[in-house]
Design a protein around this motif. Structure first.
Motif, PDB file in Angstrom:
ATOM      1  N   ASP A 289       0.805  -1.223   0.000  1.00 28.49           N
ATOM      2  CA  ASP A 289       0.000   0.000   0.000  1.00 28.49           C
ATOM      3  C   ASP A 289       0.840   1.278   0.000  1.00 28.49           C
ATOM      4  N   ASP A 290       2.155   1.128   0.007  1.00 23.04           N
ATOM      5  CA  ASP A 290       3.034   2.302   0.038  1.00 23.04           C
ATOM      6  C   ASP A 290       3.031   2.977  -1.326  1.00 23.04           C
ATOM      7  N   ARG A 291       2.656   4.216  -1.371  1.00 18.85           N
ATOM      8  CA  ARG A 291       2.660   4.985  -2.613  1.00 18.85           C
ATOM      9  C   ARG A 291       3.626   6.169  -2.528  1.00 18.85           C
ATOM     10  N   THR A 292       4.520   6.148  -1.555  1.00 17.39           N
ATOM     11  CA  THR A 292       5.499   7.222  -1.406  1.00 17.39           C
ATOM     12  C   THR A 292       6.365   7.329  -2.652  1.00 17.39           C
ATOM     13  N   PRO A 293       6.506   8.496  -3.241  1.00 17.37           N
ATOM     14  CA  PRO A 293       7.341   8.625  -4.444  1.00 17.37           C
ATOM     15  C   PRO A 293       8.792   8.219  -4.183  1.00 17.37           C
ATOM     16  N   ILE A 294       9.392   7.636  -5.192  1.00 20.22           N
ATOM     17  CA  ILE A 294      10.784   7.200  -5.122  1.00 20.22           C
ATOM     18  C   ILE A 294      11.626   8.090  -6.025  1.00 20.22           C
ATOM     19  N   GLU A 295      12.700   8.624  -5.473  1.00 16.78           N
ATOM     20  CA  GLU A 295      13.635   9.451  -6.249  1.00 16.78           C
ATOM     21  C   GLU A 295      14.729   8.598  -6.876  1.00 16.78           C
ATOM     22  N   PHE A 296      15.107   7.522  -6.199  1.00 16.64           N
ATOM     23  CA  PHE A 296      16.209   6.684  -6.661  1.00 16.64           C
ATOM     24  C   PHE A 296      15.883   5.232  -6.376  1.00 16.64           C
ATOM     25  N   LEU A 297      16.047   4.361  -7.402  1.00 18.45           N
ATOM     26  CA  LEU A 297      15.763   2.938  -7.256  1.00 18.45           C
ATOM     27  C   LEU A 297      16.923   2.144  -7.848  1.00 18.45           C
ATOM     28  N   HIS A 298      17.657   1.458  -6.976  1.00 17.44           N
ATOM     29  CA  HIS A 298      18.770   0.604  -7.398  1.00 17.44           C
ATOM     30  C   HIS A 298      18.297  -0.837  -7.342  1.00 17.44           C
ATOM     31  N   ILE A 299      18.196  -1.492  -8.508  1.00 18.52           N
ATOM     32  CA  ILE A 299      17.649  -2.848  -8.589  1.00 18.52           C
ATOM     33  C   ILE A 299      18.777  -3.851  -8.781  1.00 18.52           C
ATOM     34  N   ASP A 300      19.111  -4.538  -7.702  1.00 17.23           N
ATOM     35  CA  ASP A 300      20.137  -5.582  -7.736  1.00 17.23           C
ATOM     36  C   ASP A 300      19.602  -6.814  -7.001  1.00 17.23           C
ATOM     37  N   ILE A 301      18.315  -7.038  -7.153  1.00 20.16           N
ATOM     38  CA  ILE A 301      17.648  -8.103  -6.397  1.00 20.16           C
ATOM     39  C   ILE A 301      16.780  -8.989  -7.283  1.00 20.16           C
ATOM     40  N   ALA A 302      16.551  -8.570  -8.530  1.00 23.68           N
ATOM     41  CA  ALA A 302      15.567  -9.242  -9.390  1.00 23.68           C
ATOM     42  C   ALA A 302      16.182 -10.435 -10.108  1.00 23.68           C
ATOM     43  N   LYS A 303      16.718 -11.387  -9.336  1.00 17.93           N
ATOM     44  CA  LYS A 303      17.380 -12.557  -9.914  1.00 17.93           C
ATOM     45  C   LYS A 303      16.375 -13.606 -10.390  1.00 17.93           C
ATOM     46  N   THR A 304      15.119 -13.471  -9.981  1.00 17.12           N
ATOM     47  CA  THR A 304      14.072 -14.393 -10.408  1.00 17.12           C
ATOM     48  C   THR A 304      12.863 -13.592 -10.877  1.00 17.12           C
ATOM     49  N   ALA A 305      12.034 -14.248 -11.697  1.00 15.08           N
ATOM     50  CA  ALA A 305      10.820 -13.588 -12.170  1.00 15.08           C
ATOM     51  C   ALA A 305       9.892 -13.266 -11.010  1.00 15.08           C
ATOM     52  N   ARG A 306       9.884 -14.112  -9.989  1.00 12.57           N
ATOM     53  CA  ARG A 306       9.039 -13.893  -8.814  1.00 12.57           C
ATOM     54  C   ARG A 306       9.413 -12.585  -8.111  1.00 12.57           C
ATOM     55  N   VAL A 307      10.685 -12.368  -7.902  1.00 13.06           N
ATOM     56  CA  VAL A 307      11.126 -11.150  -7.226  1.00 13.06           C
ATOM     57  C   VAL A 307      10.902  -9.941  -8.122  1.00 13.06           C
ATOM     58  N   PHE A 308      11.157 -10.102  -9.424  1.00 10.57           N
ATOM     59  CA  PHE A 308      10.946  -8.959 -10.312  1.00 10.57           C
ATOM     60  C   PHE A 308       9.484  -8.530 -10.312  1.00 10.57           C
ATOM     61  N   ARG A 309       8.570  -9.475 -10.175  1.00 10.24           N
ATOM     62  CA  ARG A 309       7.154  -9.084 -10.129  1.00 10.24           C
ATOM     63  C   ARG A 309       6.895  -8.177  -8.927  1.00 10.24           C
ATOM     64  N   CYS A 310       7.525  -8.485  -7.785  1.00 10.54           N
ATOM     65  CA  CYS A 310       7.363  -7.626  -6.616  1.00 10.54           C
ATOM     66  C   CYS A 310       7.912  -6.232  -6.896  1.00 10.54           C
ATOM     67  N   VAL A 311       9.078  -6.183  -7.532  1.00  6.69           N
ATOM     68  CA  VAL A 311       9.674  -4.887  -7.887  1.00  6.69           C
ATOM     69  C   VAL A 311       8.728  -4.107  -8.791  1.00  6.69           C
ATOM     70  N   ALA A 312       8.183  -4.810  -9.784  1.00  9.01           N
ATOM     71  CA  ALA A 312       7.314  -4.144 -10.753  1.00  9.01           C
ATOM     72  C   ALA A 312       6.002  -3.686 -10.127  1.00  9.01           C
ATOM     73  N   GLU A 313       5.456  -4.467  -9.201  1.00  7.61           N
ATOM     74  CA  GLU A 313       4.177  -4.124  -8.586  1.00  7.61           C
ATOM     75  C   GLU A 313       4.304  -3.021  -7.538  1.00  7.61           C
TER      76      GLU A 313
END
Length: 331
Positions: A138-162
């Motif tokens: 439910d967090d909708r706080t705007p993000i200024e910077f996003l470093h993605i070094d965790i999306a090693k699986t499709a499952r985790v990437f879905r969380c990142v994307a959602e």
């Protein structure tokens, strides 16, 4: 020139501490993180690092923020997400422990991480555990910077994307640290889907692609990315669009166009199209960089292709008449 491109000429002048915590990335990538913190970010919106590992990347970024006069340590927050433990499914190294190995009585390096990052704890928020549990849907706080070094699986990437991509606004900076990994094609075709709304900073910094959001990200595009709603053909086209924008990394050593072509093979592979995957991959076996660094990828795709090939039909038993004819001919 993009706002981020102005940082590239400064890379060679960055001197990071010798005792920087261990990180599974190059010195150039760490230097770029420092420069972002020092010269670009403000902390007005959330700063998020997905996959903090042993703390090297977190330290470089936090050091830059501390030296940035626009960053307020009282209000700015750097969020560090990771399992902070080694074991199956974590993709973590035992080098993240101060001793270089996991202790006999546990597999968490969280205490080691906190000790290393102690100077920055006043503005560092640590989220330890599975990202599906430690992130707030439910967090909708705007993000200024996003470093993605965790999306090693499709499952985790879905969380990142959602849960994280929808919080990006124009001006937000995104780093894909695993962009040189063909086995993670979701990073590549999702970037292709975002191309109309972002500006790529310049050549990747080794394995890291940096871009800035320049237009609001449409909800339908974000939904399709999160739901993996693109067909195989659409994904291949999206990766082709990225290939038109990205060539070699800034050192000239990583040829991203063949790397992304191999990522296309993995799109087909994950869809169960092993023959199509190998048809894409086989011509790439002559690429010097891929042959040296991705031999295991080719072996995996070829093995899948050969396993799925139909077995040859057994020869039909020879009839009595045919045997008689064959004997007569021999006479």
């Amino acid at each position: 020139m993009s706002n981020l491109a102005r940082l590239f000429p400064l890379l060679d002048d960055v001197q990071l501490p010798d005792a920087l915590p261990y990180a599974q990335m190059s010195e150039w990538e760490l230097q770029f993180l420092y420069l972002l913190g020092r010269h670009h970010l403000t902390g007005a919106d959330a700063l998020v690092e997905l996959g903090s590992g042993g703390g090297g990347s977190t330290y470089a970024l936090a050091l830059g923020l501390r030296e940035n006069p626009r960053f307020d340590e009282g209000t700015g927050r750097l969020h560090a997400y990771d399992f902070f433990r080694v074991g199956k499914g974590t993709f973590a190294s035992e080098k993240f422990f101060t001793s270089g190995a996991a202790p006999e009585d546990g597999n968490s390096f969280l205490d080691d991480f906190q000790t290393r990052l102690e100077p920055f704890l006043p503005f560092l928020e640590i989220h330890a555990g599975d990202i599906w549990r430690t992130s707030d849907p439910d967090d909708r706080t705007p993000i200024e910077f996003l470093h993605i070094d965790i999306a090693k699986t499709a499952r985790v990437f879905r969380c990142v994307a959602e849960r994280f991509l929808p919080r990006l606004r124009p001006g937000a900076v995104v780093l894909h640290q695993d962009f040189a990994s063909p086995r993670l094609p979701w990073l590549h075709h999702s970037t292709g889907a975002l191309l109309p709304y972002i500006e790529i900073a310049g050549p990747p910094i080794r394995s890291t692609l940096a871009f800035e959001v320049t237009r609001p990200l449409p909800e339908d595009v974000l939904r399709r990315i999160a739901e993996d709603a693109y067909t195989v053909d659409e994904k291949l086209e999206l990766i082709s669009a990225v290939q038109e924008r990205v060539d070699r990394d800034h050192t000239g050593k990583v040829p991203f166009r063949p790397v992304l072509e191999l990522a296309k093979a993995y799109v087909a592979h994950y869809d169960g199209q092993s023959e199509r995957a190998w048809k894409i991959a086989e011509p790439l076996t002559t690429d010097a960089y891929l042959a040296e660094t991705r031999a295991d990828h080719f072996a995996q795709l070829r093995k899948a292709y050969e396993a799925d090939r139909p077995a040859p039909s057994p020869a039909a038993p020879e009839s009595r008449l045919r045997r008689l004819v064959r004997r007569a001919v021999r006479r």
